[in-house]
Scaffold this motif. Structure first.
Motif, mmCIF file in Angstrom:
data_model
loop_
_atom_site.group_PDB
_atom_site.id
_atom_site.type_symbol
_atom_site.label_atom_id
_atom_site.label_comp_id
_atom_site.label_asym_id
_atom_site.label_seq_id
_atom_site.Cartn_x
_atom_site.Cartn_y
_atom_site.Cartn_z
ATOM 1 N N GLU A 235 0.835 -1.202 0.000
ATOM 2 C CA GLU A 235 0.000 0.000 0.000
ATOM 3 C C GLU A 235 0.869 1.252 0.000
ATOM 4 O O GLU A 235 0.600 2.224 -0.717
ATOM 5 N N ALA A 236 1.931 1.235 0.805
ATOM 6 C CA ALA A 236 2.833 2.383 0.873
ATOM 7 C C ALA A 236 3.518 2.635 -0.468
ATOM 8 O O ALA A 236 3.688 3.790 -0.879
ATOM 9 N N VAL A 237 3.910 1.570 -1.148
ATOM 10 C CA VAL A 237 4.544 1.733 -2.462
ATOM 11 C C VAL A 237 3.569 2.401 -3.432
ATOM 12 O O VAL A 237 3.947 3.278 -4.218
ATOM 13 N N GLY A 238 2.302 2.003 -3.387
ATOM 14 C CA GLY A 238 1.300 2.645 -4.234
ATOM 15 C C GLY A 238 1.149 4.119 -3.923
ATOM 16 O O GLY A 238 1.058 4.958 -4.832
ATOM 17 N N ALA A 239 1.151 4.468 -2.632
ATOM 18 C CA ALA A 239 1.036 5.874 -2.227
ATOM 19 C C ALA A 239 2.279 6.660 -2.614
ATOM 20 O O ALA A 239 2.187 7.821 -3.050
ATOM 21 N N MET A 240 3.456 6.053 -2.463
ATOM 22 C CA MET A 240 4.693 6.736 -2.833
ATOM 23 C C MET A 240 4.774 6.966 -4.342
ATOM 24 O O MET A 240 5.225 8.021 -4.798
ATOM 25 N N THR A 241 4.339 5.974 -5.108
ATOM 26 C CA THR A 241 4.347 6.109 -6.567
ATOM 27 C C THR A 241 3.476 7.280 -6.999
ATOM 28 O O THR A 241 3.864 8.090 -7.858
ATOM 29 N N SER A 243 2.605 9.857 -5.125
ATOM 30 C CA SER A 243 3.203 11.097 -4.623
ATOM 31 C C SER A 243 4.308 11.586 -5.543
ATOM 32 O O SER A 243 4.404 12.791 -5.836
ATOM 33 N N LEU A 244 5.144 10.668 -6.001
ATOM 34 C CA LEU A 244 6.210 11.043 -6.930
ATOM 35 C C LEU A 244 5.623 11.542 -8.246
ATOM 36 O O LEU A 244 6.093 12.546 -8.809
ATOM 37 N N GLY A 245 4.584 10.866 -8.740
ATOM 38 C CA GLY A 245 3.950 11.289 -9.989
ATOM 39 C C GLY A 245 3.354 12.677 -9.883
ATOM 40 O O GLY A 245 3.502 13.508 -10.790
ATOM 41 N N LEU A 246 2.669 12.966 -8.771
ATOM 42 C CA LEU A 246 2.101 14.291 -8.569
ATOM 43 C C LEU A 246 3.195 15.359 -8.515
ATOM 44 O O LEU A 246 3.034 16.466 -9.048
ATOM 45 N N THR A 247 4.310 15.009 -7.885
ATOM 46 C CA THR A 247 5.405 15.975 -7.739
ATOM 47 C C THR A 247 6.073 16.278 -9.071
ATOM 48 O O THR A 247 6.325 17.446 -9.402
ATOM 49 N N THR A 248 6.357 15.262 -9.865
ATOM 50 C CA THR A 248 7.011 15.501 -11.150
ATOM 51 C C THR A 248 6.101 16.268 -12.106
ATOM 52 O O THR A 248 6.569 17.141 -12.857
ATOM 53 N N GLU A 249 4.796 15.978 -12.064
ATOM 54 C CA GLU A 249 3.860 16.737 -12.903
ATOM 55 C C GLU A 249 3.801 18.201 -12.473
ATOM 56 O O GLU A 249 3.716 19.110 -13.313
ATOM 57 N N TYR A 250 3.853 18.413 -11.172
ATOM 58 C CA TYR A 250 3.820 19.792 -10.671
ATOM 59 C C TYR A 250 5.085 20.549 -11.101
ATOM 60 O O TYR A 250 5.011 21.718 -11.482
ATOM 61 N N LEU A 251 6.225 19.883 -11.042
ATOM 62 C CA LEU A 251 7.477 20.526 -11.458
ATOM 63 C C LEU A 251 7.451 20.891 -12.944
ATOM 64 O O LEU A 251 8.051 21.884 -13.360
ATOM 65 N N LYS A 252 6.752 20.097 -13.723
ATOM 66 C CA LYS A 252 6.674 20.378 -15.160
ATOM 67 C C LYS A 252 5.714 21.518 -15.479
ATOM 68 O O LYS A 252 5.918 22.249 -16.445
ATOM 69 N N SER A 253 4.662 21.653 -14.665
ATOM 70 C CA SER A 253 3.619 22.637 -14.988
ATOM 71 C C SER A 253 3.784 23.970 -14.257
ATOM 72 O O SER A 253 3.402 25.017 -14.784
ATOM 73 N N ARG A 254 4.329 23.944 -13.061
ATOM 74 C CA ARG A 254 4.468 25.164 -12.268
ATOM 75 C C ARG A 254 5.678 25.980 -12.751
ATOM 76 O O ARG A 254 6.767 25.416 -12.952
ATOM 77 N N LYS A 255 5.489 27.257 -12.920
ATOM 78 C CA LYS A 255 6.570 28.110 -13.430
ATOM 79 C C LYS A 255 7.001 29.134 -12.394
ATOM 80 O O LYS A 255 6.198 29.654 -11.623
ATOM 81 N N GLN A 256 8.294 29.410 -12.419
ATOM 82 C CA GLN A 256 8.868 30.518 -11.679
ATOM 83 C C GLN A 256 9.891 31.217 -12.568
ATOM 84 O O GLN A 256 10.630 30.549 -13.310
ATOM 85 N N PHE A 257 9.893 32.519 -12.511
ATOM 86 C CA PHE A 257 10.777 33.316 -13.374
ATOM 87 C C PHE A 257 10.551 32.986 -14.848
ATOM 88 O O PHE A 257 11.479 33.021 -15.659
ATOM 89 N N ARG A 314 9.059 8.501 4.371
ATOM 90 C CA ARG A 314 9.355 9.791 5.002
ATOM 91 C C ARG A 314 10.036 10.739 4.019
ATOM 92 O O ARG A 314 9.661 11.909 3.904
ATOM 93 N N LEU A 315 11.038 10.229 3.293
ATOM 94 C CA LEU A 315 11.754 11.081 2.346
ATOM 95 C C LEU A 315 10.830 11.561 1.231
ATOM 96 O O LEU A 315 10.792 12.756 0.905
ATOM 97 N N ILE A 316 10.088 10.629 0.637
ATOM 98 C CA ILE A 316 9.210 10.993 -0.477
ATOM 99 C C ILE A 316 8.110 11.940 -0.014
ATOM 100 O O ILE A 316 7.787 12.922 -0.694
ATOM 101 N N GLY A 317 7.541 11.678 1.151
ATOM 102 C CA GLY A 317 6.495 12.543 1.665
ATOM 103 C C GLY A 317 6.994 13.953 1.940
ATOM 104 O O GLY A 317 6.359 14.947 1.551
ATOM 105 N N GLN A 318 8.143 14.054 2.589
ATOM 106 C CA GLN A 318 8.686 15.376 2.902
ATOM 107 C C GLN A 318 9.055 16.146 1.636
ATOM 108 O O GLN A 318 8.764 17.346 1.513
ATOM 109 N N GLU A 319 9.687 15.472 0.704
ATOM 110 C CA GLU A 319 10.090 16.153 -0.529
ATOM 111 C C GLU A 319 8.875 16.557 -1.366
ATOM 112 O O GLU A 319 8.868 17.626 -1.995
ATOM 113 N N ALA A 320 7.858 15.726 -1.381
ATOM 114 C CA ALA A 320 6.650 16.059 -2.139
ATOM 115 C C ALA A 320 6.024 17.340 -1.600
ATOM 116 O O ALA A 320 5.632 18.230 -2.361
#
Length: 372
Positions: A235-241, A243-257, A314-320
């Motif tokens: 279950e945790a692996v599914g949640a981590m997967t 979380s990582l997917g949401l984070t990478t999509e956000y990095l691609k779509s969110r802009k700064q400068f 813990r690492l994936i959650g904090q970084e996300a």
């Protein structure tokens, strides 16, 4: 063990994904978990109709006799969707305890059949005040077939129709007892956990119970706890997967400068670290599943897997949360809910420190490795 899912396992996974993913977006999840029950009866009915509730039970008891691999594939989808339905707590864990106990065949057929069909819910009342993994000081006492004591941490004990209770008999041996949740002498106090799930403190005052077999139940409890750990890891692996997917999509779509966040090297390196942590967690989850599948799993096997799951979660959650910024901690966005669930999983059946202590205590069991 084949690390690729079979065609049947893929079909099972996709069927569960179809039911859960199409039901739960963040708005629906919040609405459902805010209800007194905390999960959907309609979704539960759908899970029963596809035969999921009887997945791990023997065919003689109304199940499909599936193995640990199938359970892990299903639990990964529960983790990815954050589905709050108590499949593990109300069916798998108490059901396996009943099935593996020395209970009469008629009792197994009646109770497991009702669980598999979705007609009834169960809960395992085991942990007591002061208990810490892996030493369960079961102190609830049995006198003349009556159970007395308090179980403060019963996952989904609020909605259970029947309880599997661990208690010591007059000789001090731990046994498993079947107690109707509405029986005289049973008082439940429901509560809500930080990950929006439900639990209950249950007090027994000379409550009538039926013992499931005559032998001590310590080994049965330990075996089922290891299966539960494996399911939680998946279950945790599914949640981590997710979380990582949401984070990478956000990095691609969110802009700064004027440029996407994904163009910043420091952030892509941190995302890469998340990916490495996910792969480590996935590998250890597979390792535990494989060990259970071939019958070689021991308590220390579960500790190896759970330690990495806790660290990666813990690492994936904090970084996300960090890379999403302020939106990462809001109830209106999924990331915070994944972090909360990963935290709850990390504290169920032993956290990182507990498993590290367990592994350290076995260092003397191994011979020195020399290179010559």
């Amino acid at each position: 063990m084949d690390f690729e899912l079979s065609d049947e396992q893929i079909m099972l996974r996709d069927t569960v994904r179809d039911v859960l993913a199409k039901t739960y977006d963040i708005e629906t999840l919040r609405a459902v978990t805010d209800t007194p029950l905390g999960w959907s009866r309609d979704v539960w009915k759908s899970l029963a109709e596809i035969g999921l509730l009887g997945l791990v039970f023997d065919e003689a008891h109304g199940g499909f006799g599936a193995g640990i691999e199938e359970l892990s594939a299903v639990m990964s989808e529960f983790g990815a969707s954050l589905a709050p339905e108590p499949f593990l707590d109300s069916v798998v864990v108490p059901g396996l305890l009943i099935e593996r106990s020395g209970a009469d065949t008629s009792v197994k057929e009646e109770v497991l059949g009702a669980l598999a069909s979705g007609e009834r819910l169960a809960a395992f009342a085991h942990l007591e005040q002061g208990d810490r993994w892996p030493s369960y000081a079961v102190a609830t006492a049995v006198r003349d077939g009556k159970i007395s004591g308090t179980k403060p941490l019963v996952p989904h004990g609020d909605c259970a129709d029947v309880l599997v209770v661990s208690a010591r008999d007059a000789d001090g041996a731990v046994g498993l007892y079947l107690v109707e949740a509405d029986a005289p002498g049973v008082v439940r106090t429901a509560y809500r956990t930080h990950d929006r799930r439900r639990g209950a403190q249950i007090t027994f005052s000379d409550a009538p119970g039926i013992r499931l077999g005559d032998a001590a139940a310590d080994s049965v409890i330990d075996d089922v706890a290891l299966i539960e750990q494996s399911a939680l890891c998946a279950e945790a692996v599914g949640a981590m997967t997710k979380s990582l997917g949401l984070t990478t999509e956000y990095l691609k779509s969110r802009k700064q400068f004027g440029v996407p966040l994904a163009t910043f090297q420091a952030l892509t390196h941190r995302a890469a670290d998340m990916y490495v942590a996910l792969e480590l967690a996935s590998s250890m989850s597979l390792y535990l599943t494989a060990a259970l599948n071939d019958g070689s799993a021991e308590e220390i096997t579960g500790s190896r897997a759970k330690l990495q799951i806790c660290r990666s979660g813990r690492l994936i959650g904090q970084e996300a949360v960090q890379m999403h910024g302020g939106i990462g901690v809001t109830a209106e966005y999924p990331v915070a809910h994944y972090v909360s669930r990963l935290t709850a999983i990390a504290h169920t059946l032993g956290d990182a420190d507990a498993h590290l202590t367990e592994l350290s205590s076995h260092l003397g069991d191994w011979d020195m490795v020399t290179v010559g």
